[in-house]
Motif scaffolding. Structure first.
Motif, PDB file in Angstrom:
ATOM      1  N   SER A 116       7.129   4.777  -7.908  1.00 40.16           N
ATOM      2  CA  SER A 116       6.205   4.493  -6.684  1.00 40.16           C
ATOM      3  C   SER A 116       4.725   4.574  -6.866  1.00 40.16           C
ATOM      4  O   SER A 116       3.488   3.694  -6.480  1.00 40.16           O
ATOM      5  CB  SER A 116       6.152   4.998  -5.182  1.00 40.16           C
ATOM      6  OG  SER A 116       7.989   4.432  -4.462  1.00 40.16           O
ATOM      7  N   LYS A 117       4.565   5.260  -7.228  1.00 38.36           N
ATOM      8  CA  LYS A 117       3.122   5.890  -7.928  1.00 38.36           C
ATOM      9  C   LYS A 117       2.058   4.662  -8.222  1.00 38.36           C
ATOM     10  O   LYS A 117       2.757   3.904  -9.005  1.00 38.36           O
ATOM     11  CB  LYS A 117       3.011   7.120  -8.911  1.00 38.36           C
ATOM     12  CG  LYS A 117       3.597   8.113  -8.208  1.00 38.36           C
ATOM     13  CD  LYS A 117       3.181   9.443  -9.388  1.00 38.36           C
ATOM     14  CE  LYS A 117       3.661  10.548  -8.691  1.00 38.36           C
ATOM     15  NZ  LYS A 117       3.462  11.829 -10.121  1.00 38.36           N
ATOM     16  N   PRO A 118       1.415   3.619  -7.970  1.00 40.25           N
ATOM     17  CA  PRO A 118       0.182   5.434  -7.135  1.00 40.25           C
ATOM     18  C   PRO A 118       0.186   4.859  -5.903  1.00 40.25           C
ATOM     19  O   PRO A 118      -0.874   4.989  -4.804  1.00 40.25           O
ATOM     20  CB  PRO A 118      -1.235   5.103  -7.998  1.00 40.25           C
ATOM     21  CG  PRO A 118      -1.539   3.019  -7.934  1.00 40.25           C
ATOM     22  CD  PRO A 118       0.131   3.209  -8.773  1.00 40.25           C
ATOM     23  N   LEU A 119       1.215   4.663  -5.661  1.00 37.81           N
ATOM     24  CA  LEU A 119       1.152   3.703  -3.759  1.00 37.81           C
ATOM     25  C   LEU A 119       1.521   5.322  -3.286  1.00 37.81           C
ATOM     26  O   LEU A 119       2.164   6.425  -3.629  1.00 37.81           O
ATOM     27  CB  LEU A 119       1.827   2.958  -3.545  1.00 37.81           C
ATOM     28  CG  LEU A 119       2.306   1.249  -4.310  1.00 37.81           C
ATOM     29  CD1 LEU A 119       2.880   0.238  -3.837  1.00 37.81           C
ATOM     30  CD2 LEU A 119       0.649   0.898  -3.952  1.00 37.81           C
ATOM     31  N   ALA A 120       1.237   5.429  -1.928  1.00 39.03           N
ATOM     32  CA  ALA A 120       2.006   6.305  -0.846  1.00 39.03           C
ATOM     33  C   ALA A 120       3.797   6.657  -1.098  1.00 39.03           C
ATOM     34  O   ALA A 120       3.388   5.362  -0.937  1.00 39.03           O
ATOM     35  CB  ALA A 120       1.004   6.445   0.577  1.00 39.03           C
ATOM     36  N   PHE A 121       3.897   7.626  -0.586  1.00 40.75           N
ATOM     37  CA  PHE A 121       5.350   7.585  -0.845  1.00 40.75           C
ATOM     38  C   PHE A 121       5.570   8.424   0.653  1.00 40.75           C
ATOM     39  O   PHE A 121       5.239   9.951   1.086  1.00 40.75           O
ATOM     40  CB  PHE A 121       6.128   8.487  -1.453  1.00 40.75           C
ATOM     41  CG  PHE A 121       7.478   7.903  -1.573  1.00 40.75           C
ATOM     42  CD1 PHE A 121       8.136   6.976  -2.132  1.00 40.75           C
ATOM     43  CD2 PHE A 121       8.187   9.315  -0.957  1.00 40.75           C
ATOM     44  CE1 PHE A 121       9.950   7.226  -2.424  1.00 40.75           C
ATOM     45  CE2 PHE A 121       9.716   8.857  -0.425  1.00 40.75           C
ATOM     46  CZ  PHE A 121      10.335   7.780  -1.792  1.00 40.75           C
ATOM     47  N   HIS A 144       1.013  -1.646   0.379  1.00 42.65           N
ATOM     48  CA  HIS A 144      -0.323  -0.138  -0.512  1.00 42.65           C
ATOM     49  C   HIS A 144       1.088   1.562   0.188  1.00 42.65           C
ATOM     50  O   HIS A 144       0.156   2.892  -0.408  1.00 42.65           O
ATOM     51  CB  HIS A 144      -0.856  -0.016   1.325  1.00 42.65           C
ATOM     52  CG  HIS A 144      -1.655  -1.118   1.624  1.00 42.65           C
ATOM     53  ND1 HIS A 144      -1.489  -2.620   2.493  1.00 42.65           N
ATOM     54  CD2 HIS A 144      -2.513  -1.788   0.454  1.00 42.65           C
ATOM     55  CE1 HIS A 144      -2.614  -3.345   1.612  1.00 42.65           C
ATOM     56  NE2 HIS A 144      -3.087  -2.978   1.062  1.00 42.65           N
ATOM     57  N   GLY A 145       2.753   1.000   0.715  1.00 38.63           N
ATOM     58  CA  GLY A 145       3.251   2.174   0.272  1.00 38.63           C
ATOM     59  C   GLY A 145       4.327   1.901   0.504  1.00 38.63           C
ATOM     60  O   GLY A 145       4.752   1.060   0.788  1.00 38.63           O
ATOM     61  N   ILE A 146       5.051   2.872   0.161  1.00 34.69           N
ATOM     62  CA  ILE A 146       6.933   3.064   0.020  1.00 34.69           C
ATOM     63  C   ILE A 146       7.583   3.646   1.507  1.00 34.69           C
ATOM     64  O   ILE A 146       7.088   5.089   1.035  1.00 34.69           O
ATOM     65  CB  ILE A 146       7.011   3.255  -1.586  1.00 34.69           C
ATOM     66  CG1 ILE A 146       7.045   2.097  -2.739  1.00 34.69           C
ATOM     67  CG2 ILE A 146       8.618   3.614  -1.355  1.00 34.69           C
ATOM     68  CD1 ILE A 146       6.818   0.564  -1.500  1.00 34.69           C
ATOM     69  N   VAL A 147       8.170   3.358   2.106  1.00 36.63           N
ATOM     70  CA  VAL A 147       9.439   4.211   2.920  1.00 36.63           C
ATOM     71  C   VAL A 147      10.776   4.292   1.953  1.00 36.63           C
ATOM     72  O   VAL A 147      11.226   3.403   2.596  1.00 36.63           O
ATOM     73  CB  VAL A 147       8.798   4.003   4.003  1.00 36.63           C
ATOM     74  CG1 VAL A 147       9.737   4.123   4.728  1.00 36.63           C
ATOM     75  CG2 VAL A 147       8.064   3.810   4.180  1.00 36.63           C
ATOM     76  N   SER A 148      10.905   5.768   1.640  1.00 38.54           N
ATOM     77  CA  SER A 148      12.486   5.098   0.913  1.00 38.54           C
ATOM     78  C   SER A 148      12.480   6.953   0.632  1.00 38.54           C
ATOM     79  O   SER A 148      12.056   7.511   1.603  1.00 38.54           O
ATOM     80  CB  SER A 148      12.516   5.010  -0.265  1.00 38.54           C
ATOM     81  OG  SER A 148      13.642   4.484  -0.559  1.00 38.54           O
ATOM     82  N   GLY A 149      13.228   7.139   0.619  1.00 37.69           N
ATOM     83  CA  GLY A 149      14.961   8.313  -0.041  1.00 37.69           C
ATOM     84  C   GLY A 149      15.869   8.878   0.180  1.00 37.69           C
ATOM     85  O   GLY A 149      17.137   7.496   0.390  1.00 37.69           O
ATOM     86  N   VAL A 150      16.423   9.303  -0.855  1.00 38.29           N
ATOM     87  CA  VAL A 150      18.073   9.715  -0.966  1.00 38.29           C
ATOM     88  C   VAL A 150      18.722  10.366  -0.649  1.00 38.29           C
ATOM     89  O   VAL A 150      17.997  11.576  -1.113  1.00 38.29           O
ATOM     90  CB  VAL A 150      18.382   9.261  -2.260  1.00 38.29           C
ATOM     91  CG1 VAL A 150      19.663   8.925  -2.779  1.00 38.29           C
ATOM     92  CG2 VAL A 150      17.480   8.285  -2.906  1.00 38.29           C
ATOM     93  N   LEU A 151      20.000  10.582   0.437  1.00 39.04           N
ATOM     94  CA  LEU A 151      20.695  11.597  -0.112  1.00 39.04           C
ATOM     95  C   LEU A 151      22.000  12.258  -0.399  1.00 39.04           C
ATOM     96  O   LEU A 151      22.579  11.431  -1.013  1.00 39.04           O
ATOM     97  CB  LEU A 151      20.493  12.287   2.431  1.00 39.04           C
ATOM     98  CG  LEU A 151      20.028  11.868   2.719  1.00 39.04           C
ATOM     99  CD1 LEU A 151      20.390  12.369   4.603  1.00 39.04           C
ATOM    100  CD2 LEU A 151      18.699  13.277   2.141  1.00 39.04           C
ATOM    101  N   LYS A 152      22.336  13.349  -0.703  1.00 41.82           N
ATOM    102  CA  LYS A 152      23.599  13.447  -1.411  1.00 41.82           C
ATOM    103  C   LYS A 152      25.040  13.508   0.001  1.00 41.82           C
ATOM    104  O   LYS A 152      24.609  13.921   1.032  1.00 41.82           O
ATOM    105  CB  LYS A 152      23.525  15.118  -1.665  1.00 41.82           C
ATOM    106  CG  LYS A 152      22.578  14.865  -3.166  1.00 41.82           C
ATOM    107  CD  LYS A 152      23.021  16.551  -3.516  1.00 41.82           C
ATOM    108  CE  LYS A 152      21.518  16.959  -4.880  1.00 41.82           C
ATOM    109  NZ  LYS A 152      21.764  18.077  -5.085  1.00 41.82           N
ATOM    110  N   PRO A 153      26.150  13.494  -0.427  1.00 41.36           N
ATOM    111  CA  PRO A 153      26.923  13.293   0.337  1.00 41.36           C
ATOM    112  C   PRO A 153      26.780  14.986   1.660  1.00 41.36           C
ATOM    113  O   PRO A 153      27.659  14.437   2.365  1.00 41.36           O
ATOM    114  CB  PRO A 153      28.376  13.342  -0.711  1.00 41.36           C
ATOM    115  CG  PRO A 153      28.197  12.563  -2.082  1.00 41.36           C
ATOM    116  CD  PRO A 153      26.735  13.484  -1.454  1.00 41.36           C
TER     117      PRO A 153
END
Length: 235
Positions: free
Chosen positions: A112-117, A87-96
Motif C-alpha cells: 500500500s505504501k505510500p498510502l495510509a493504511f 489516498h488510503g487503504i482499509v484492509s487486514g487479514v486474520l488467522k483462523p
C-alpha cells in the motif's frame, strides 16, 4: 475532530463532500459489513470529487481468513487503488484463531505504501486487543477502525478508553459502528481524534421493489452536518 463517512455509493461520497466531512471510506454492501467497491465507482469518485478517499479492500463478506486466490485479489485491488489516485487503504487479514495474520497484513501494508493504511474492524474480533494494538504499531499501521469490540461503539466506550490509553499516541483509534449525531460528542469528550459513521438513511426511489434483505441506503447530508455540529470545537 475528523469525521470519516463510510460511503457505499457515488451519491454517498458526494453527500459527504457537500456536507463537509473530511474523509470517506468507500465501500459497497454495508449490510454485510462492506466489501471492495467496483473499479468504476472508485474511479468516478476519485475523478469527480475532492474529498480524501480511503478504499475498503475486502473481497467478500464473512470472515477475514482468505485463500491464496482471495489474497491475490486483495493485492491486485490495492495496486489498482494506488494507480488511480486513492489516498488510503482499509484492509487486514486474520488467522483462523482470529489473531492477526502478521505476515499477510505486513505484505498488504508494504504494498500500500505510500498510502495510509487502516486496519479494519476485523480488529473487533481479535482475542487480545491490546496485543493486537502492539502488533499493528510494530507493523506500521496508521489507524485502527474499532467499536471497542462491541456491536455499537457507544456500548464499547469504556473499552475504547482503555485501548486509547494503551495505544498512547503511537496509533490512531478511529471510532466507528452506529456513530451518530446523538452520541458523537461522547467520543469527542473522551479525546478521540477521529470518528467513522455511515450517516445512513433509506434512499428514496420510485420503486418499492428491491433484491436482498435491506433497501438501499445513502449517507445523509443532514445527518453528516449534525454529526459535525455535535463535534465542533466551542468558539
Amino acid at each position: 475532530m475528523l469525521l470519516e463517512i463510510c460511503a457505499n455509493s457515488y451519491q454517498s461520497a458526494k453527500n459527504a463532500q457537500i456536507a463537509g466531512a473530511q474523509r470517506i471510506e468507500l465501500c459497497s454492501e454495508l449490510s454485510v459489513g462492506g466489501i471492495t467497491p467496483s473499479y468504476g465507482l472508485i474511479n468516478q469518485v476519485i475523478s469527480d470529487l475532492d474529498i480524501e478517499t480511503f478504499v475498503l479492500i475486502r473481497p467478500r463478506s464473512g470472515n477475514f481468513c482468505y485463500s491464496e486466490e482471495e489474497f491475490e485479489i486483495i493485492k491486485k485491488n490495492i495496486e489498482i487503488c494506488k494507480t488511480i489516485g486513492c489516498h488510503g487503504i482499509v484492509s487486514g487479514v486474520l488467522k483462523p484463531d482470529n489473531t492477526i495474520d502478521l505476515k499477510r497484513t505486513r505484505n498488504l501494508i508494504e504494498l500500500s505504501k505510500p498510502l495510509a493504511f487502516t486496519f479494519h474492524r476485523a480488529f473487533d474480533i481479535v482475542p487480545n486487543p491490546k496485543d493486537a494494538i502492539d502488533q499493528l504499531i510494530d507493523l506500521g499501521v496508521d489507524r485502527i477502525l474499532t467499536s471497542g469490540q462491541h456491536s455499537k461503539a457507544i456500548d464499547g466506550l469504556e473499552t475504547l478508553k482503555d485501548l486509547k490509553q494503551h495505544a498512547k499516541n503511537y496509533i490512531t483509534l478511529l471510532v466507528g459502528s452506529r456513530v451518530s449525531s446523538k452520541n458523537a460528542k461522547y467520543f469527542k469528550d473522551e479525546g478521540f481524534e477521529e470518528l467513522h459513521a455511515s450517516a445512513s438513511e433509506a434512499m428514496n426511489t420510485e420503486s418499492s421493489v428491491y433484491f436482498g434483505s435491506t433497501p438501499q441506503t445513502v449517507s445523509s447530508i443532514k445527518e453528516i452536518k449534525a454529526i459535525l455540529k455535535a463535534i465542533a470545537d466551542e468558539v
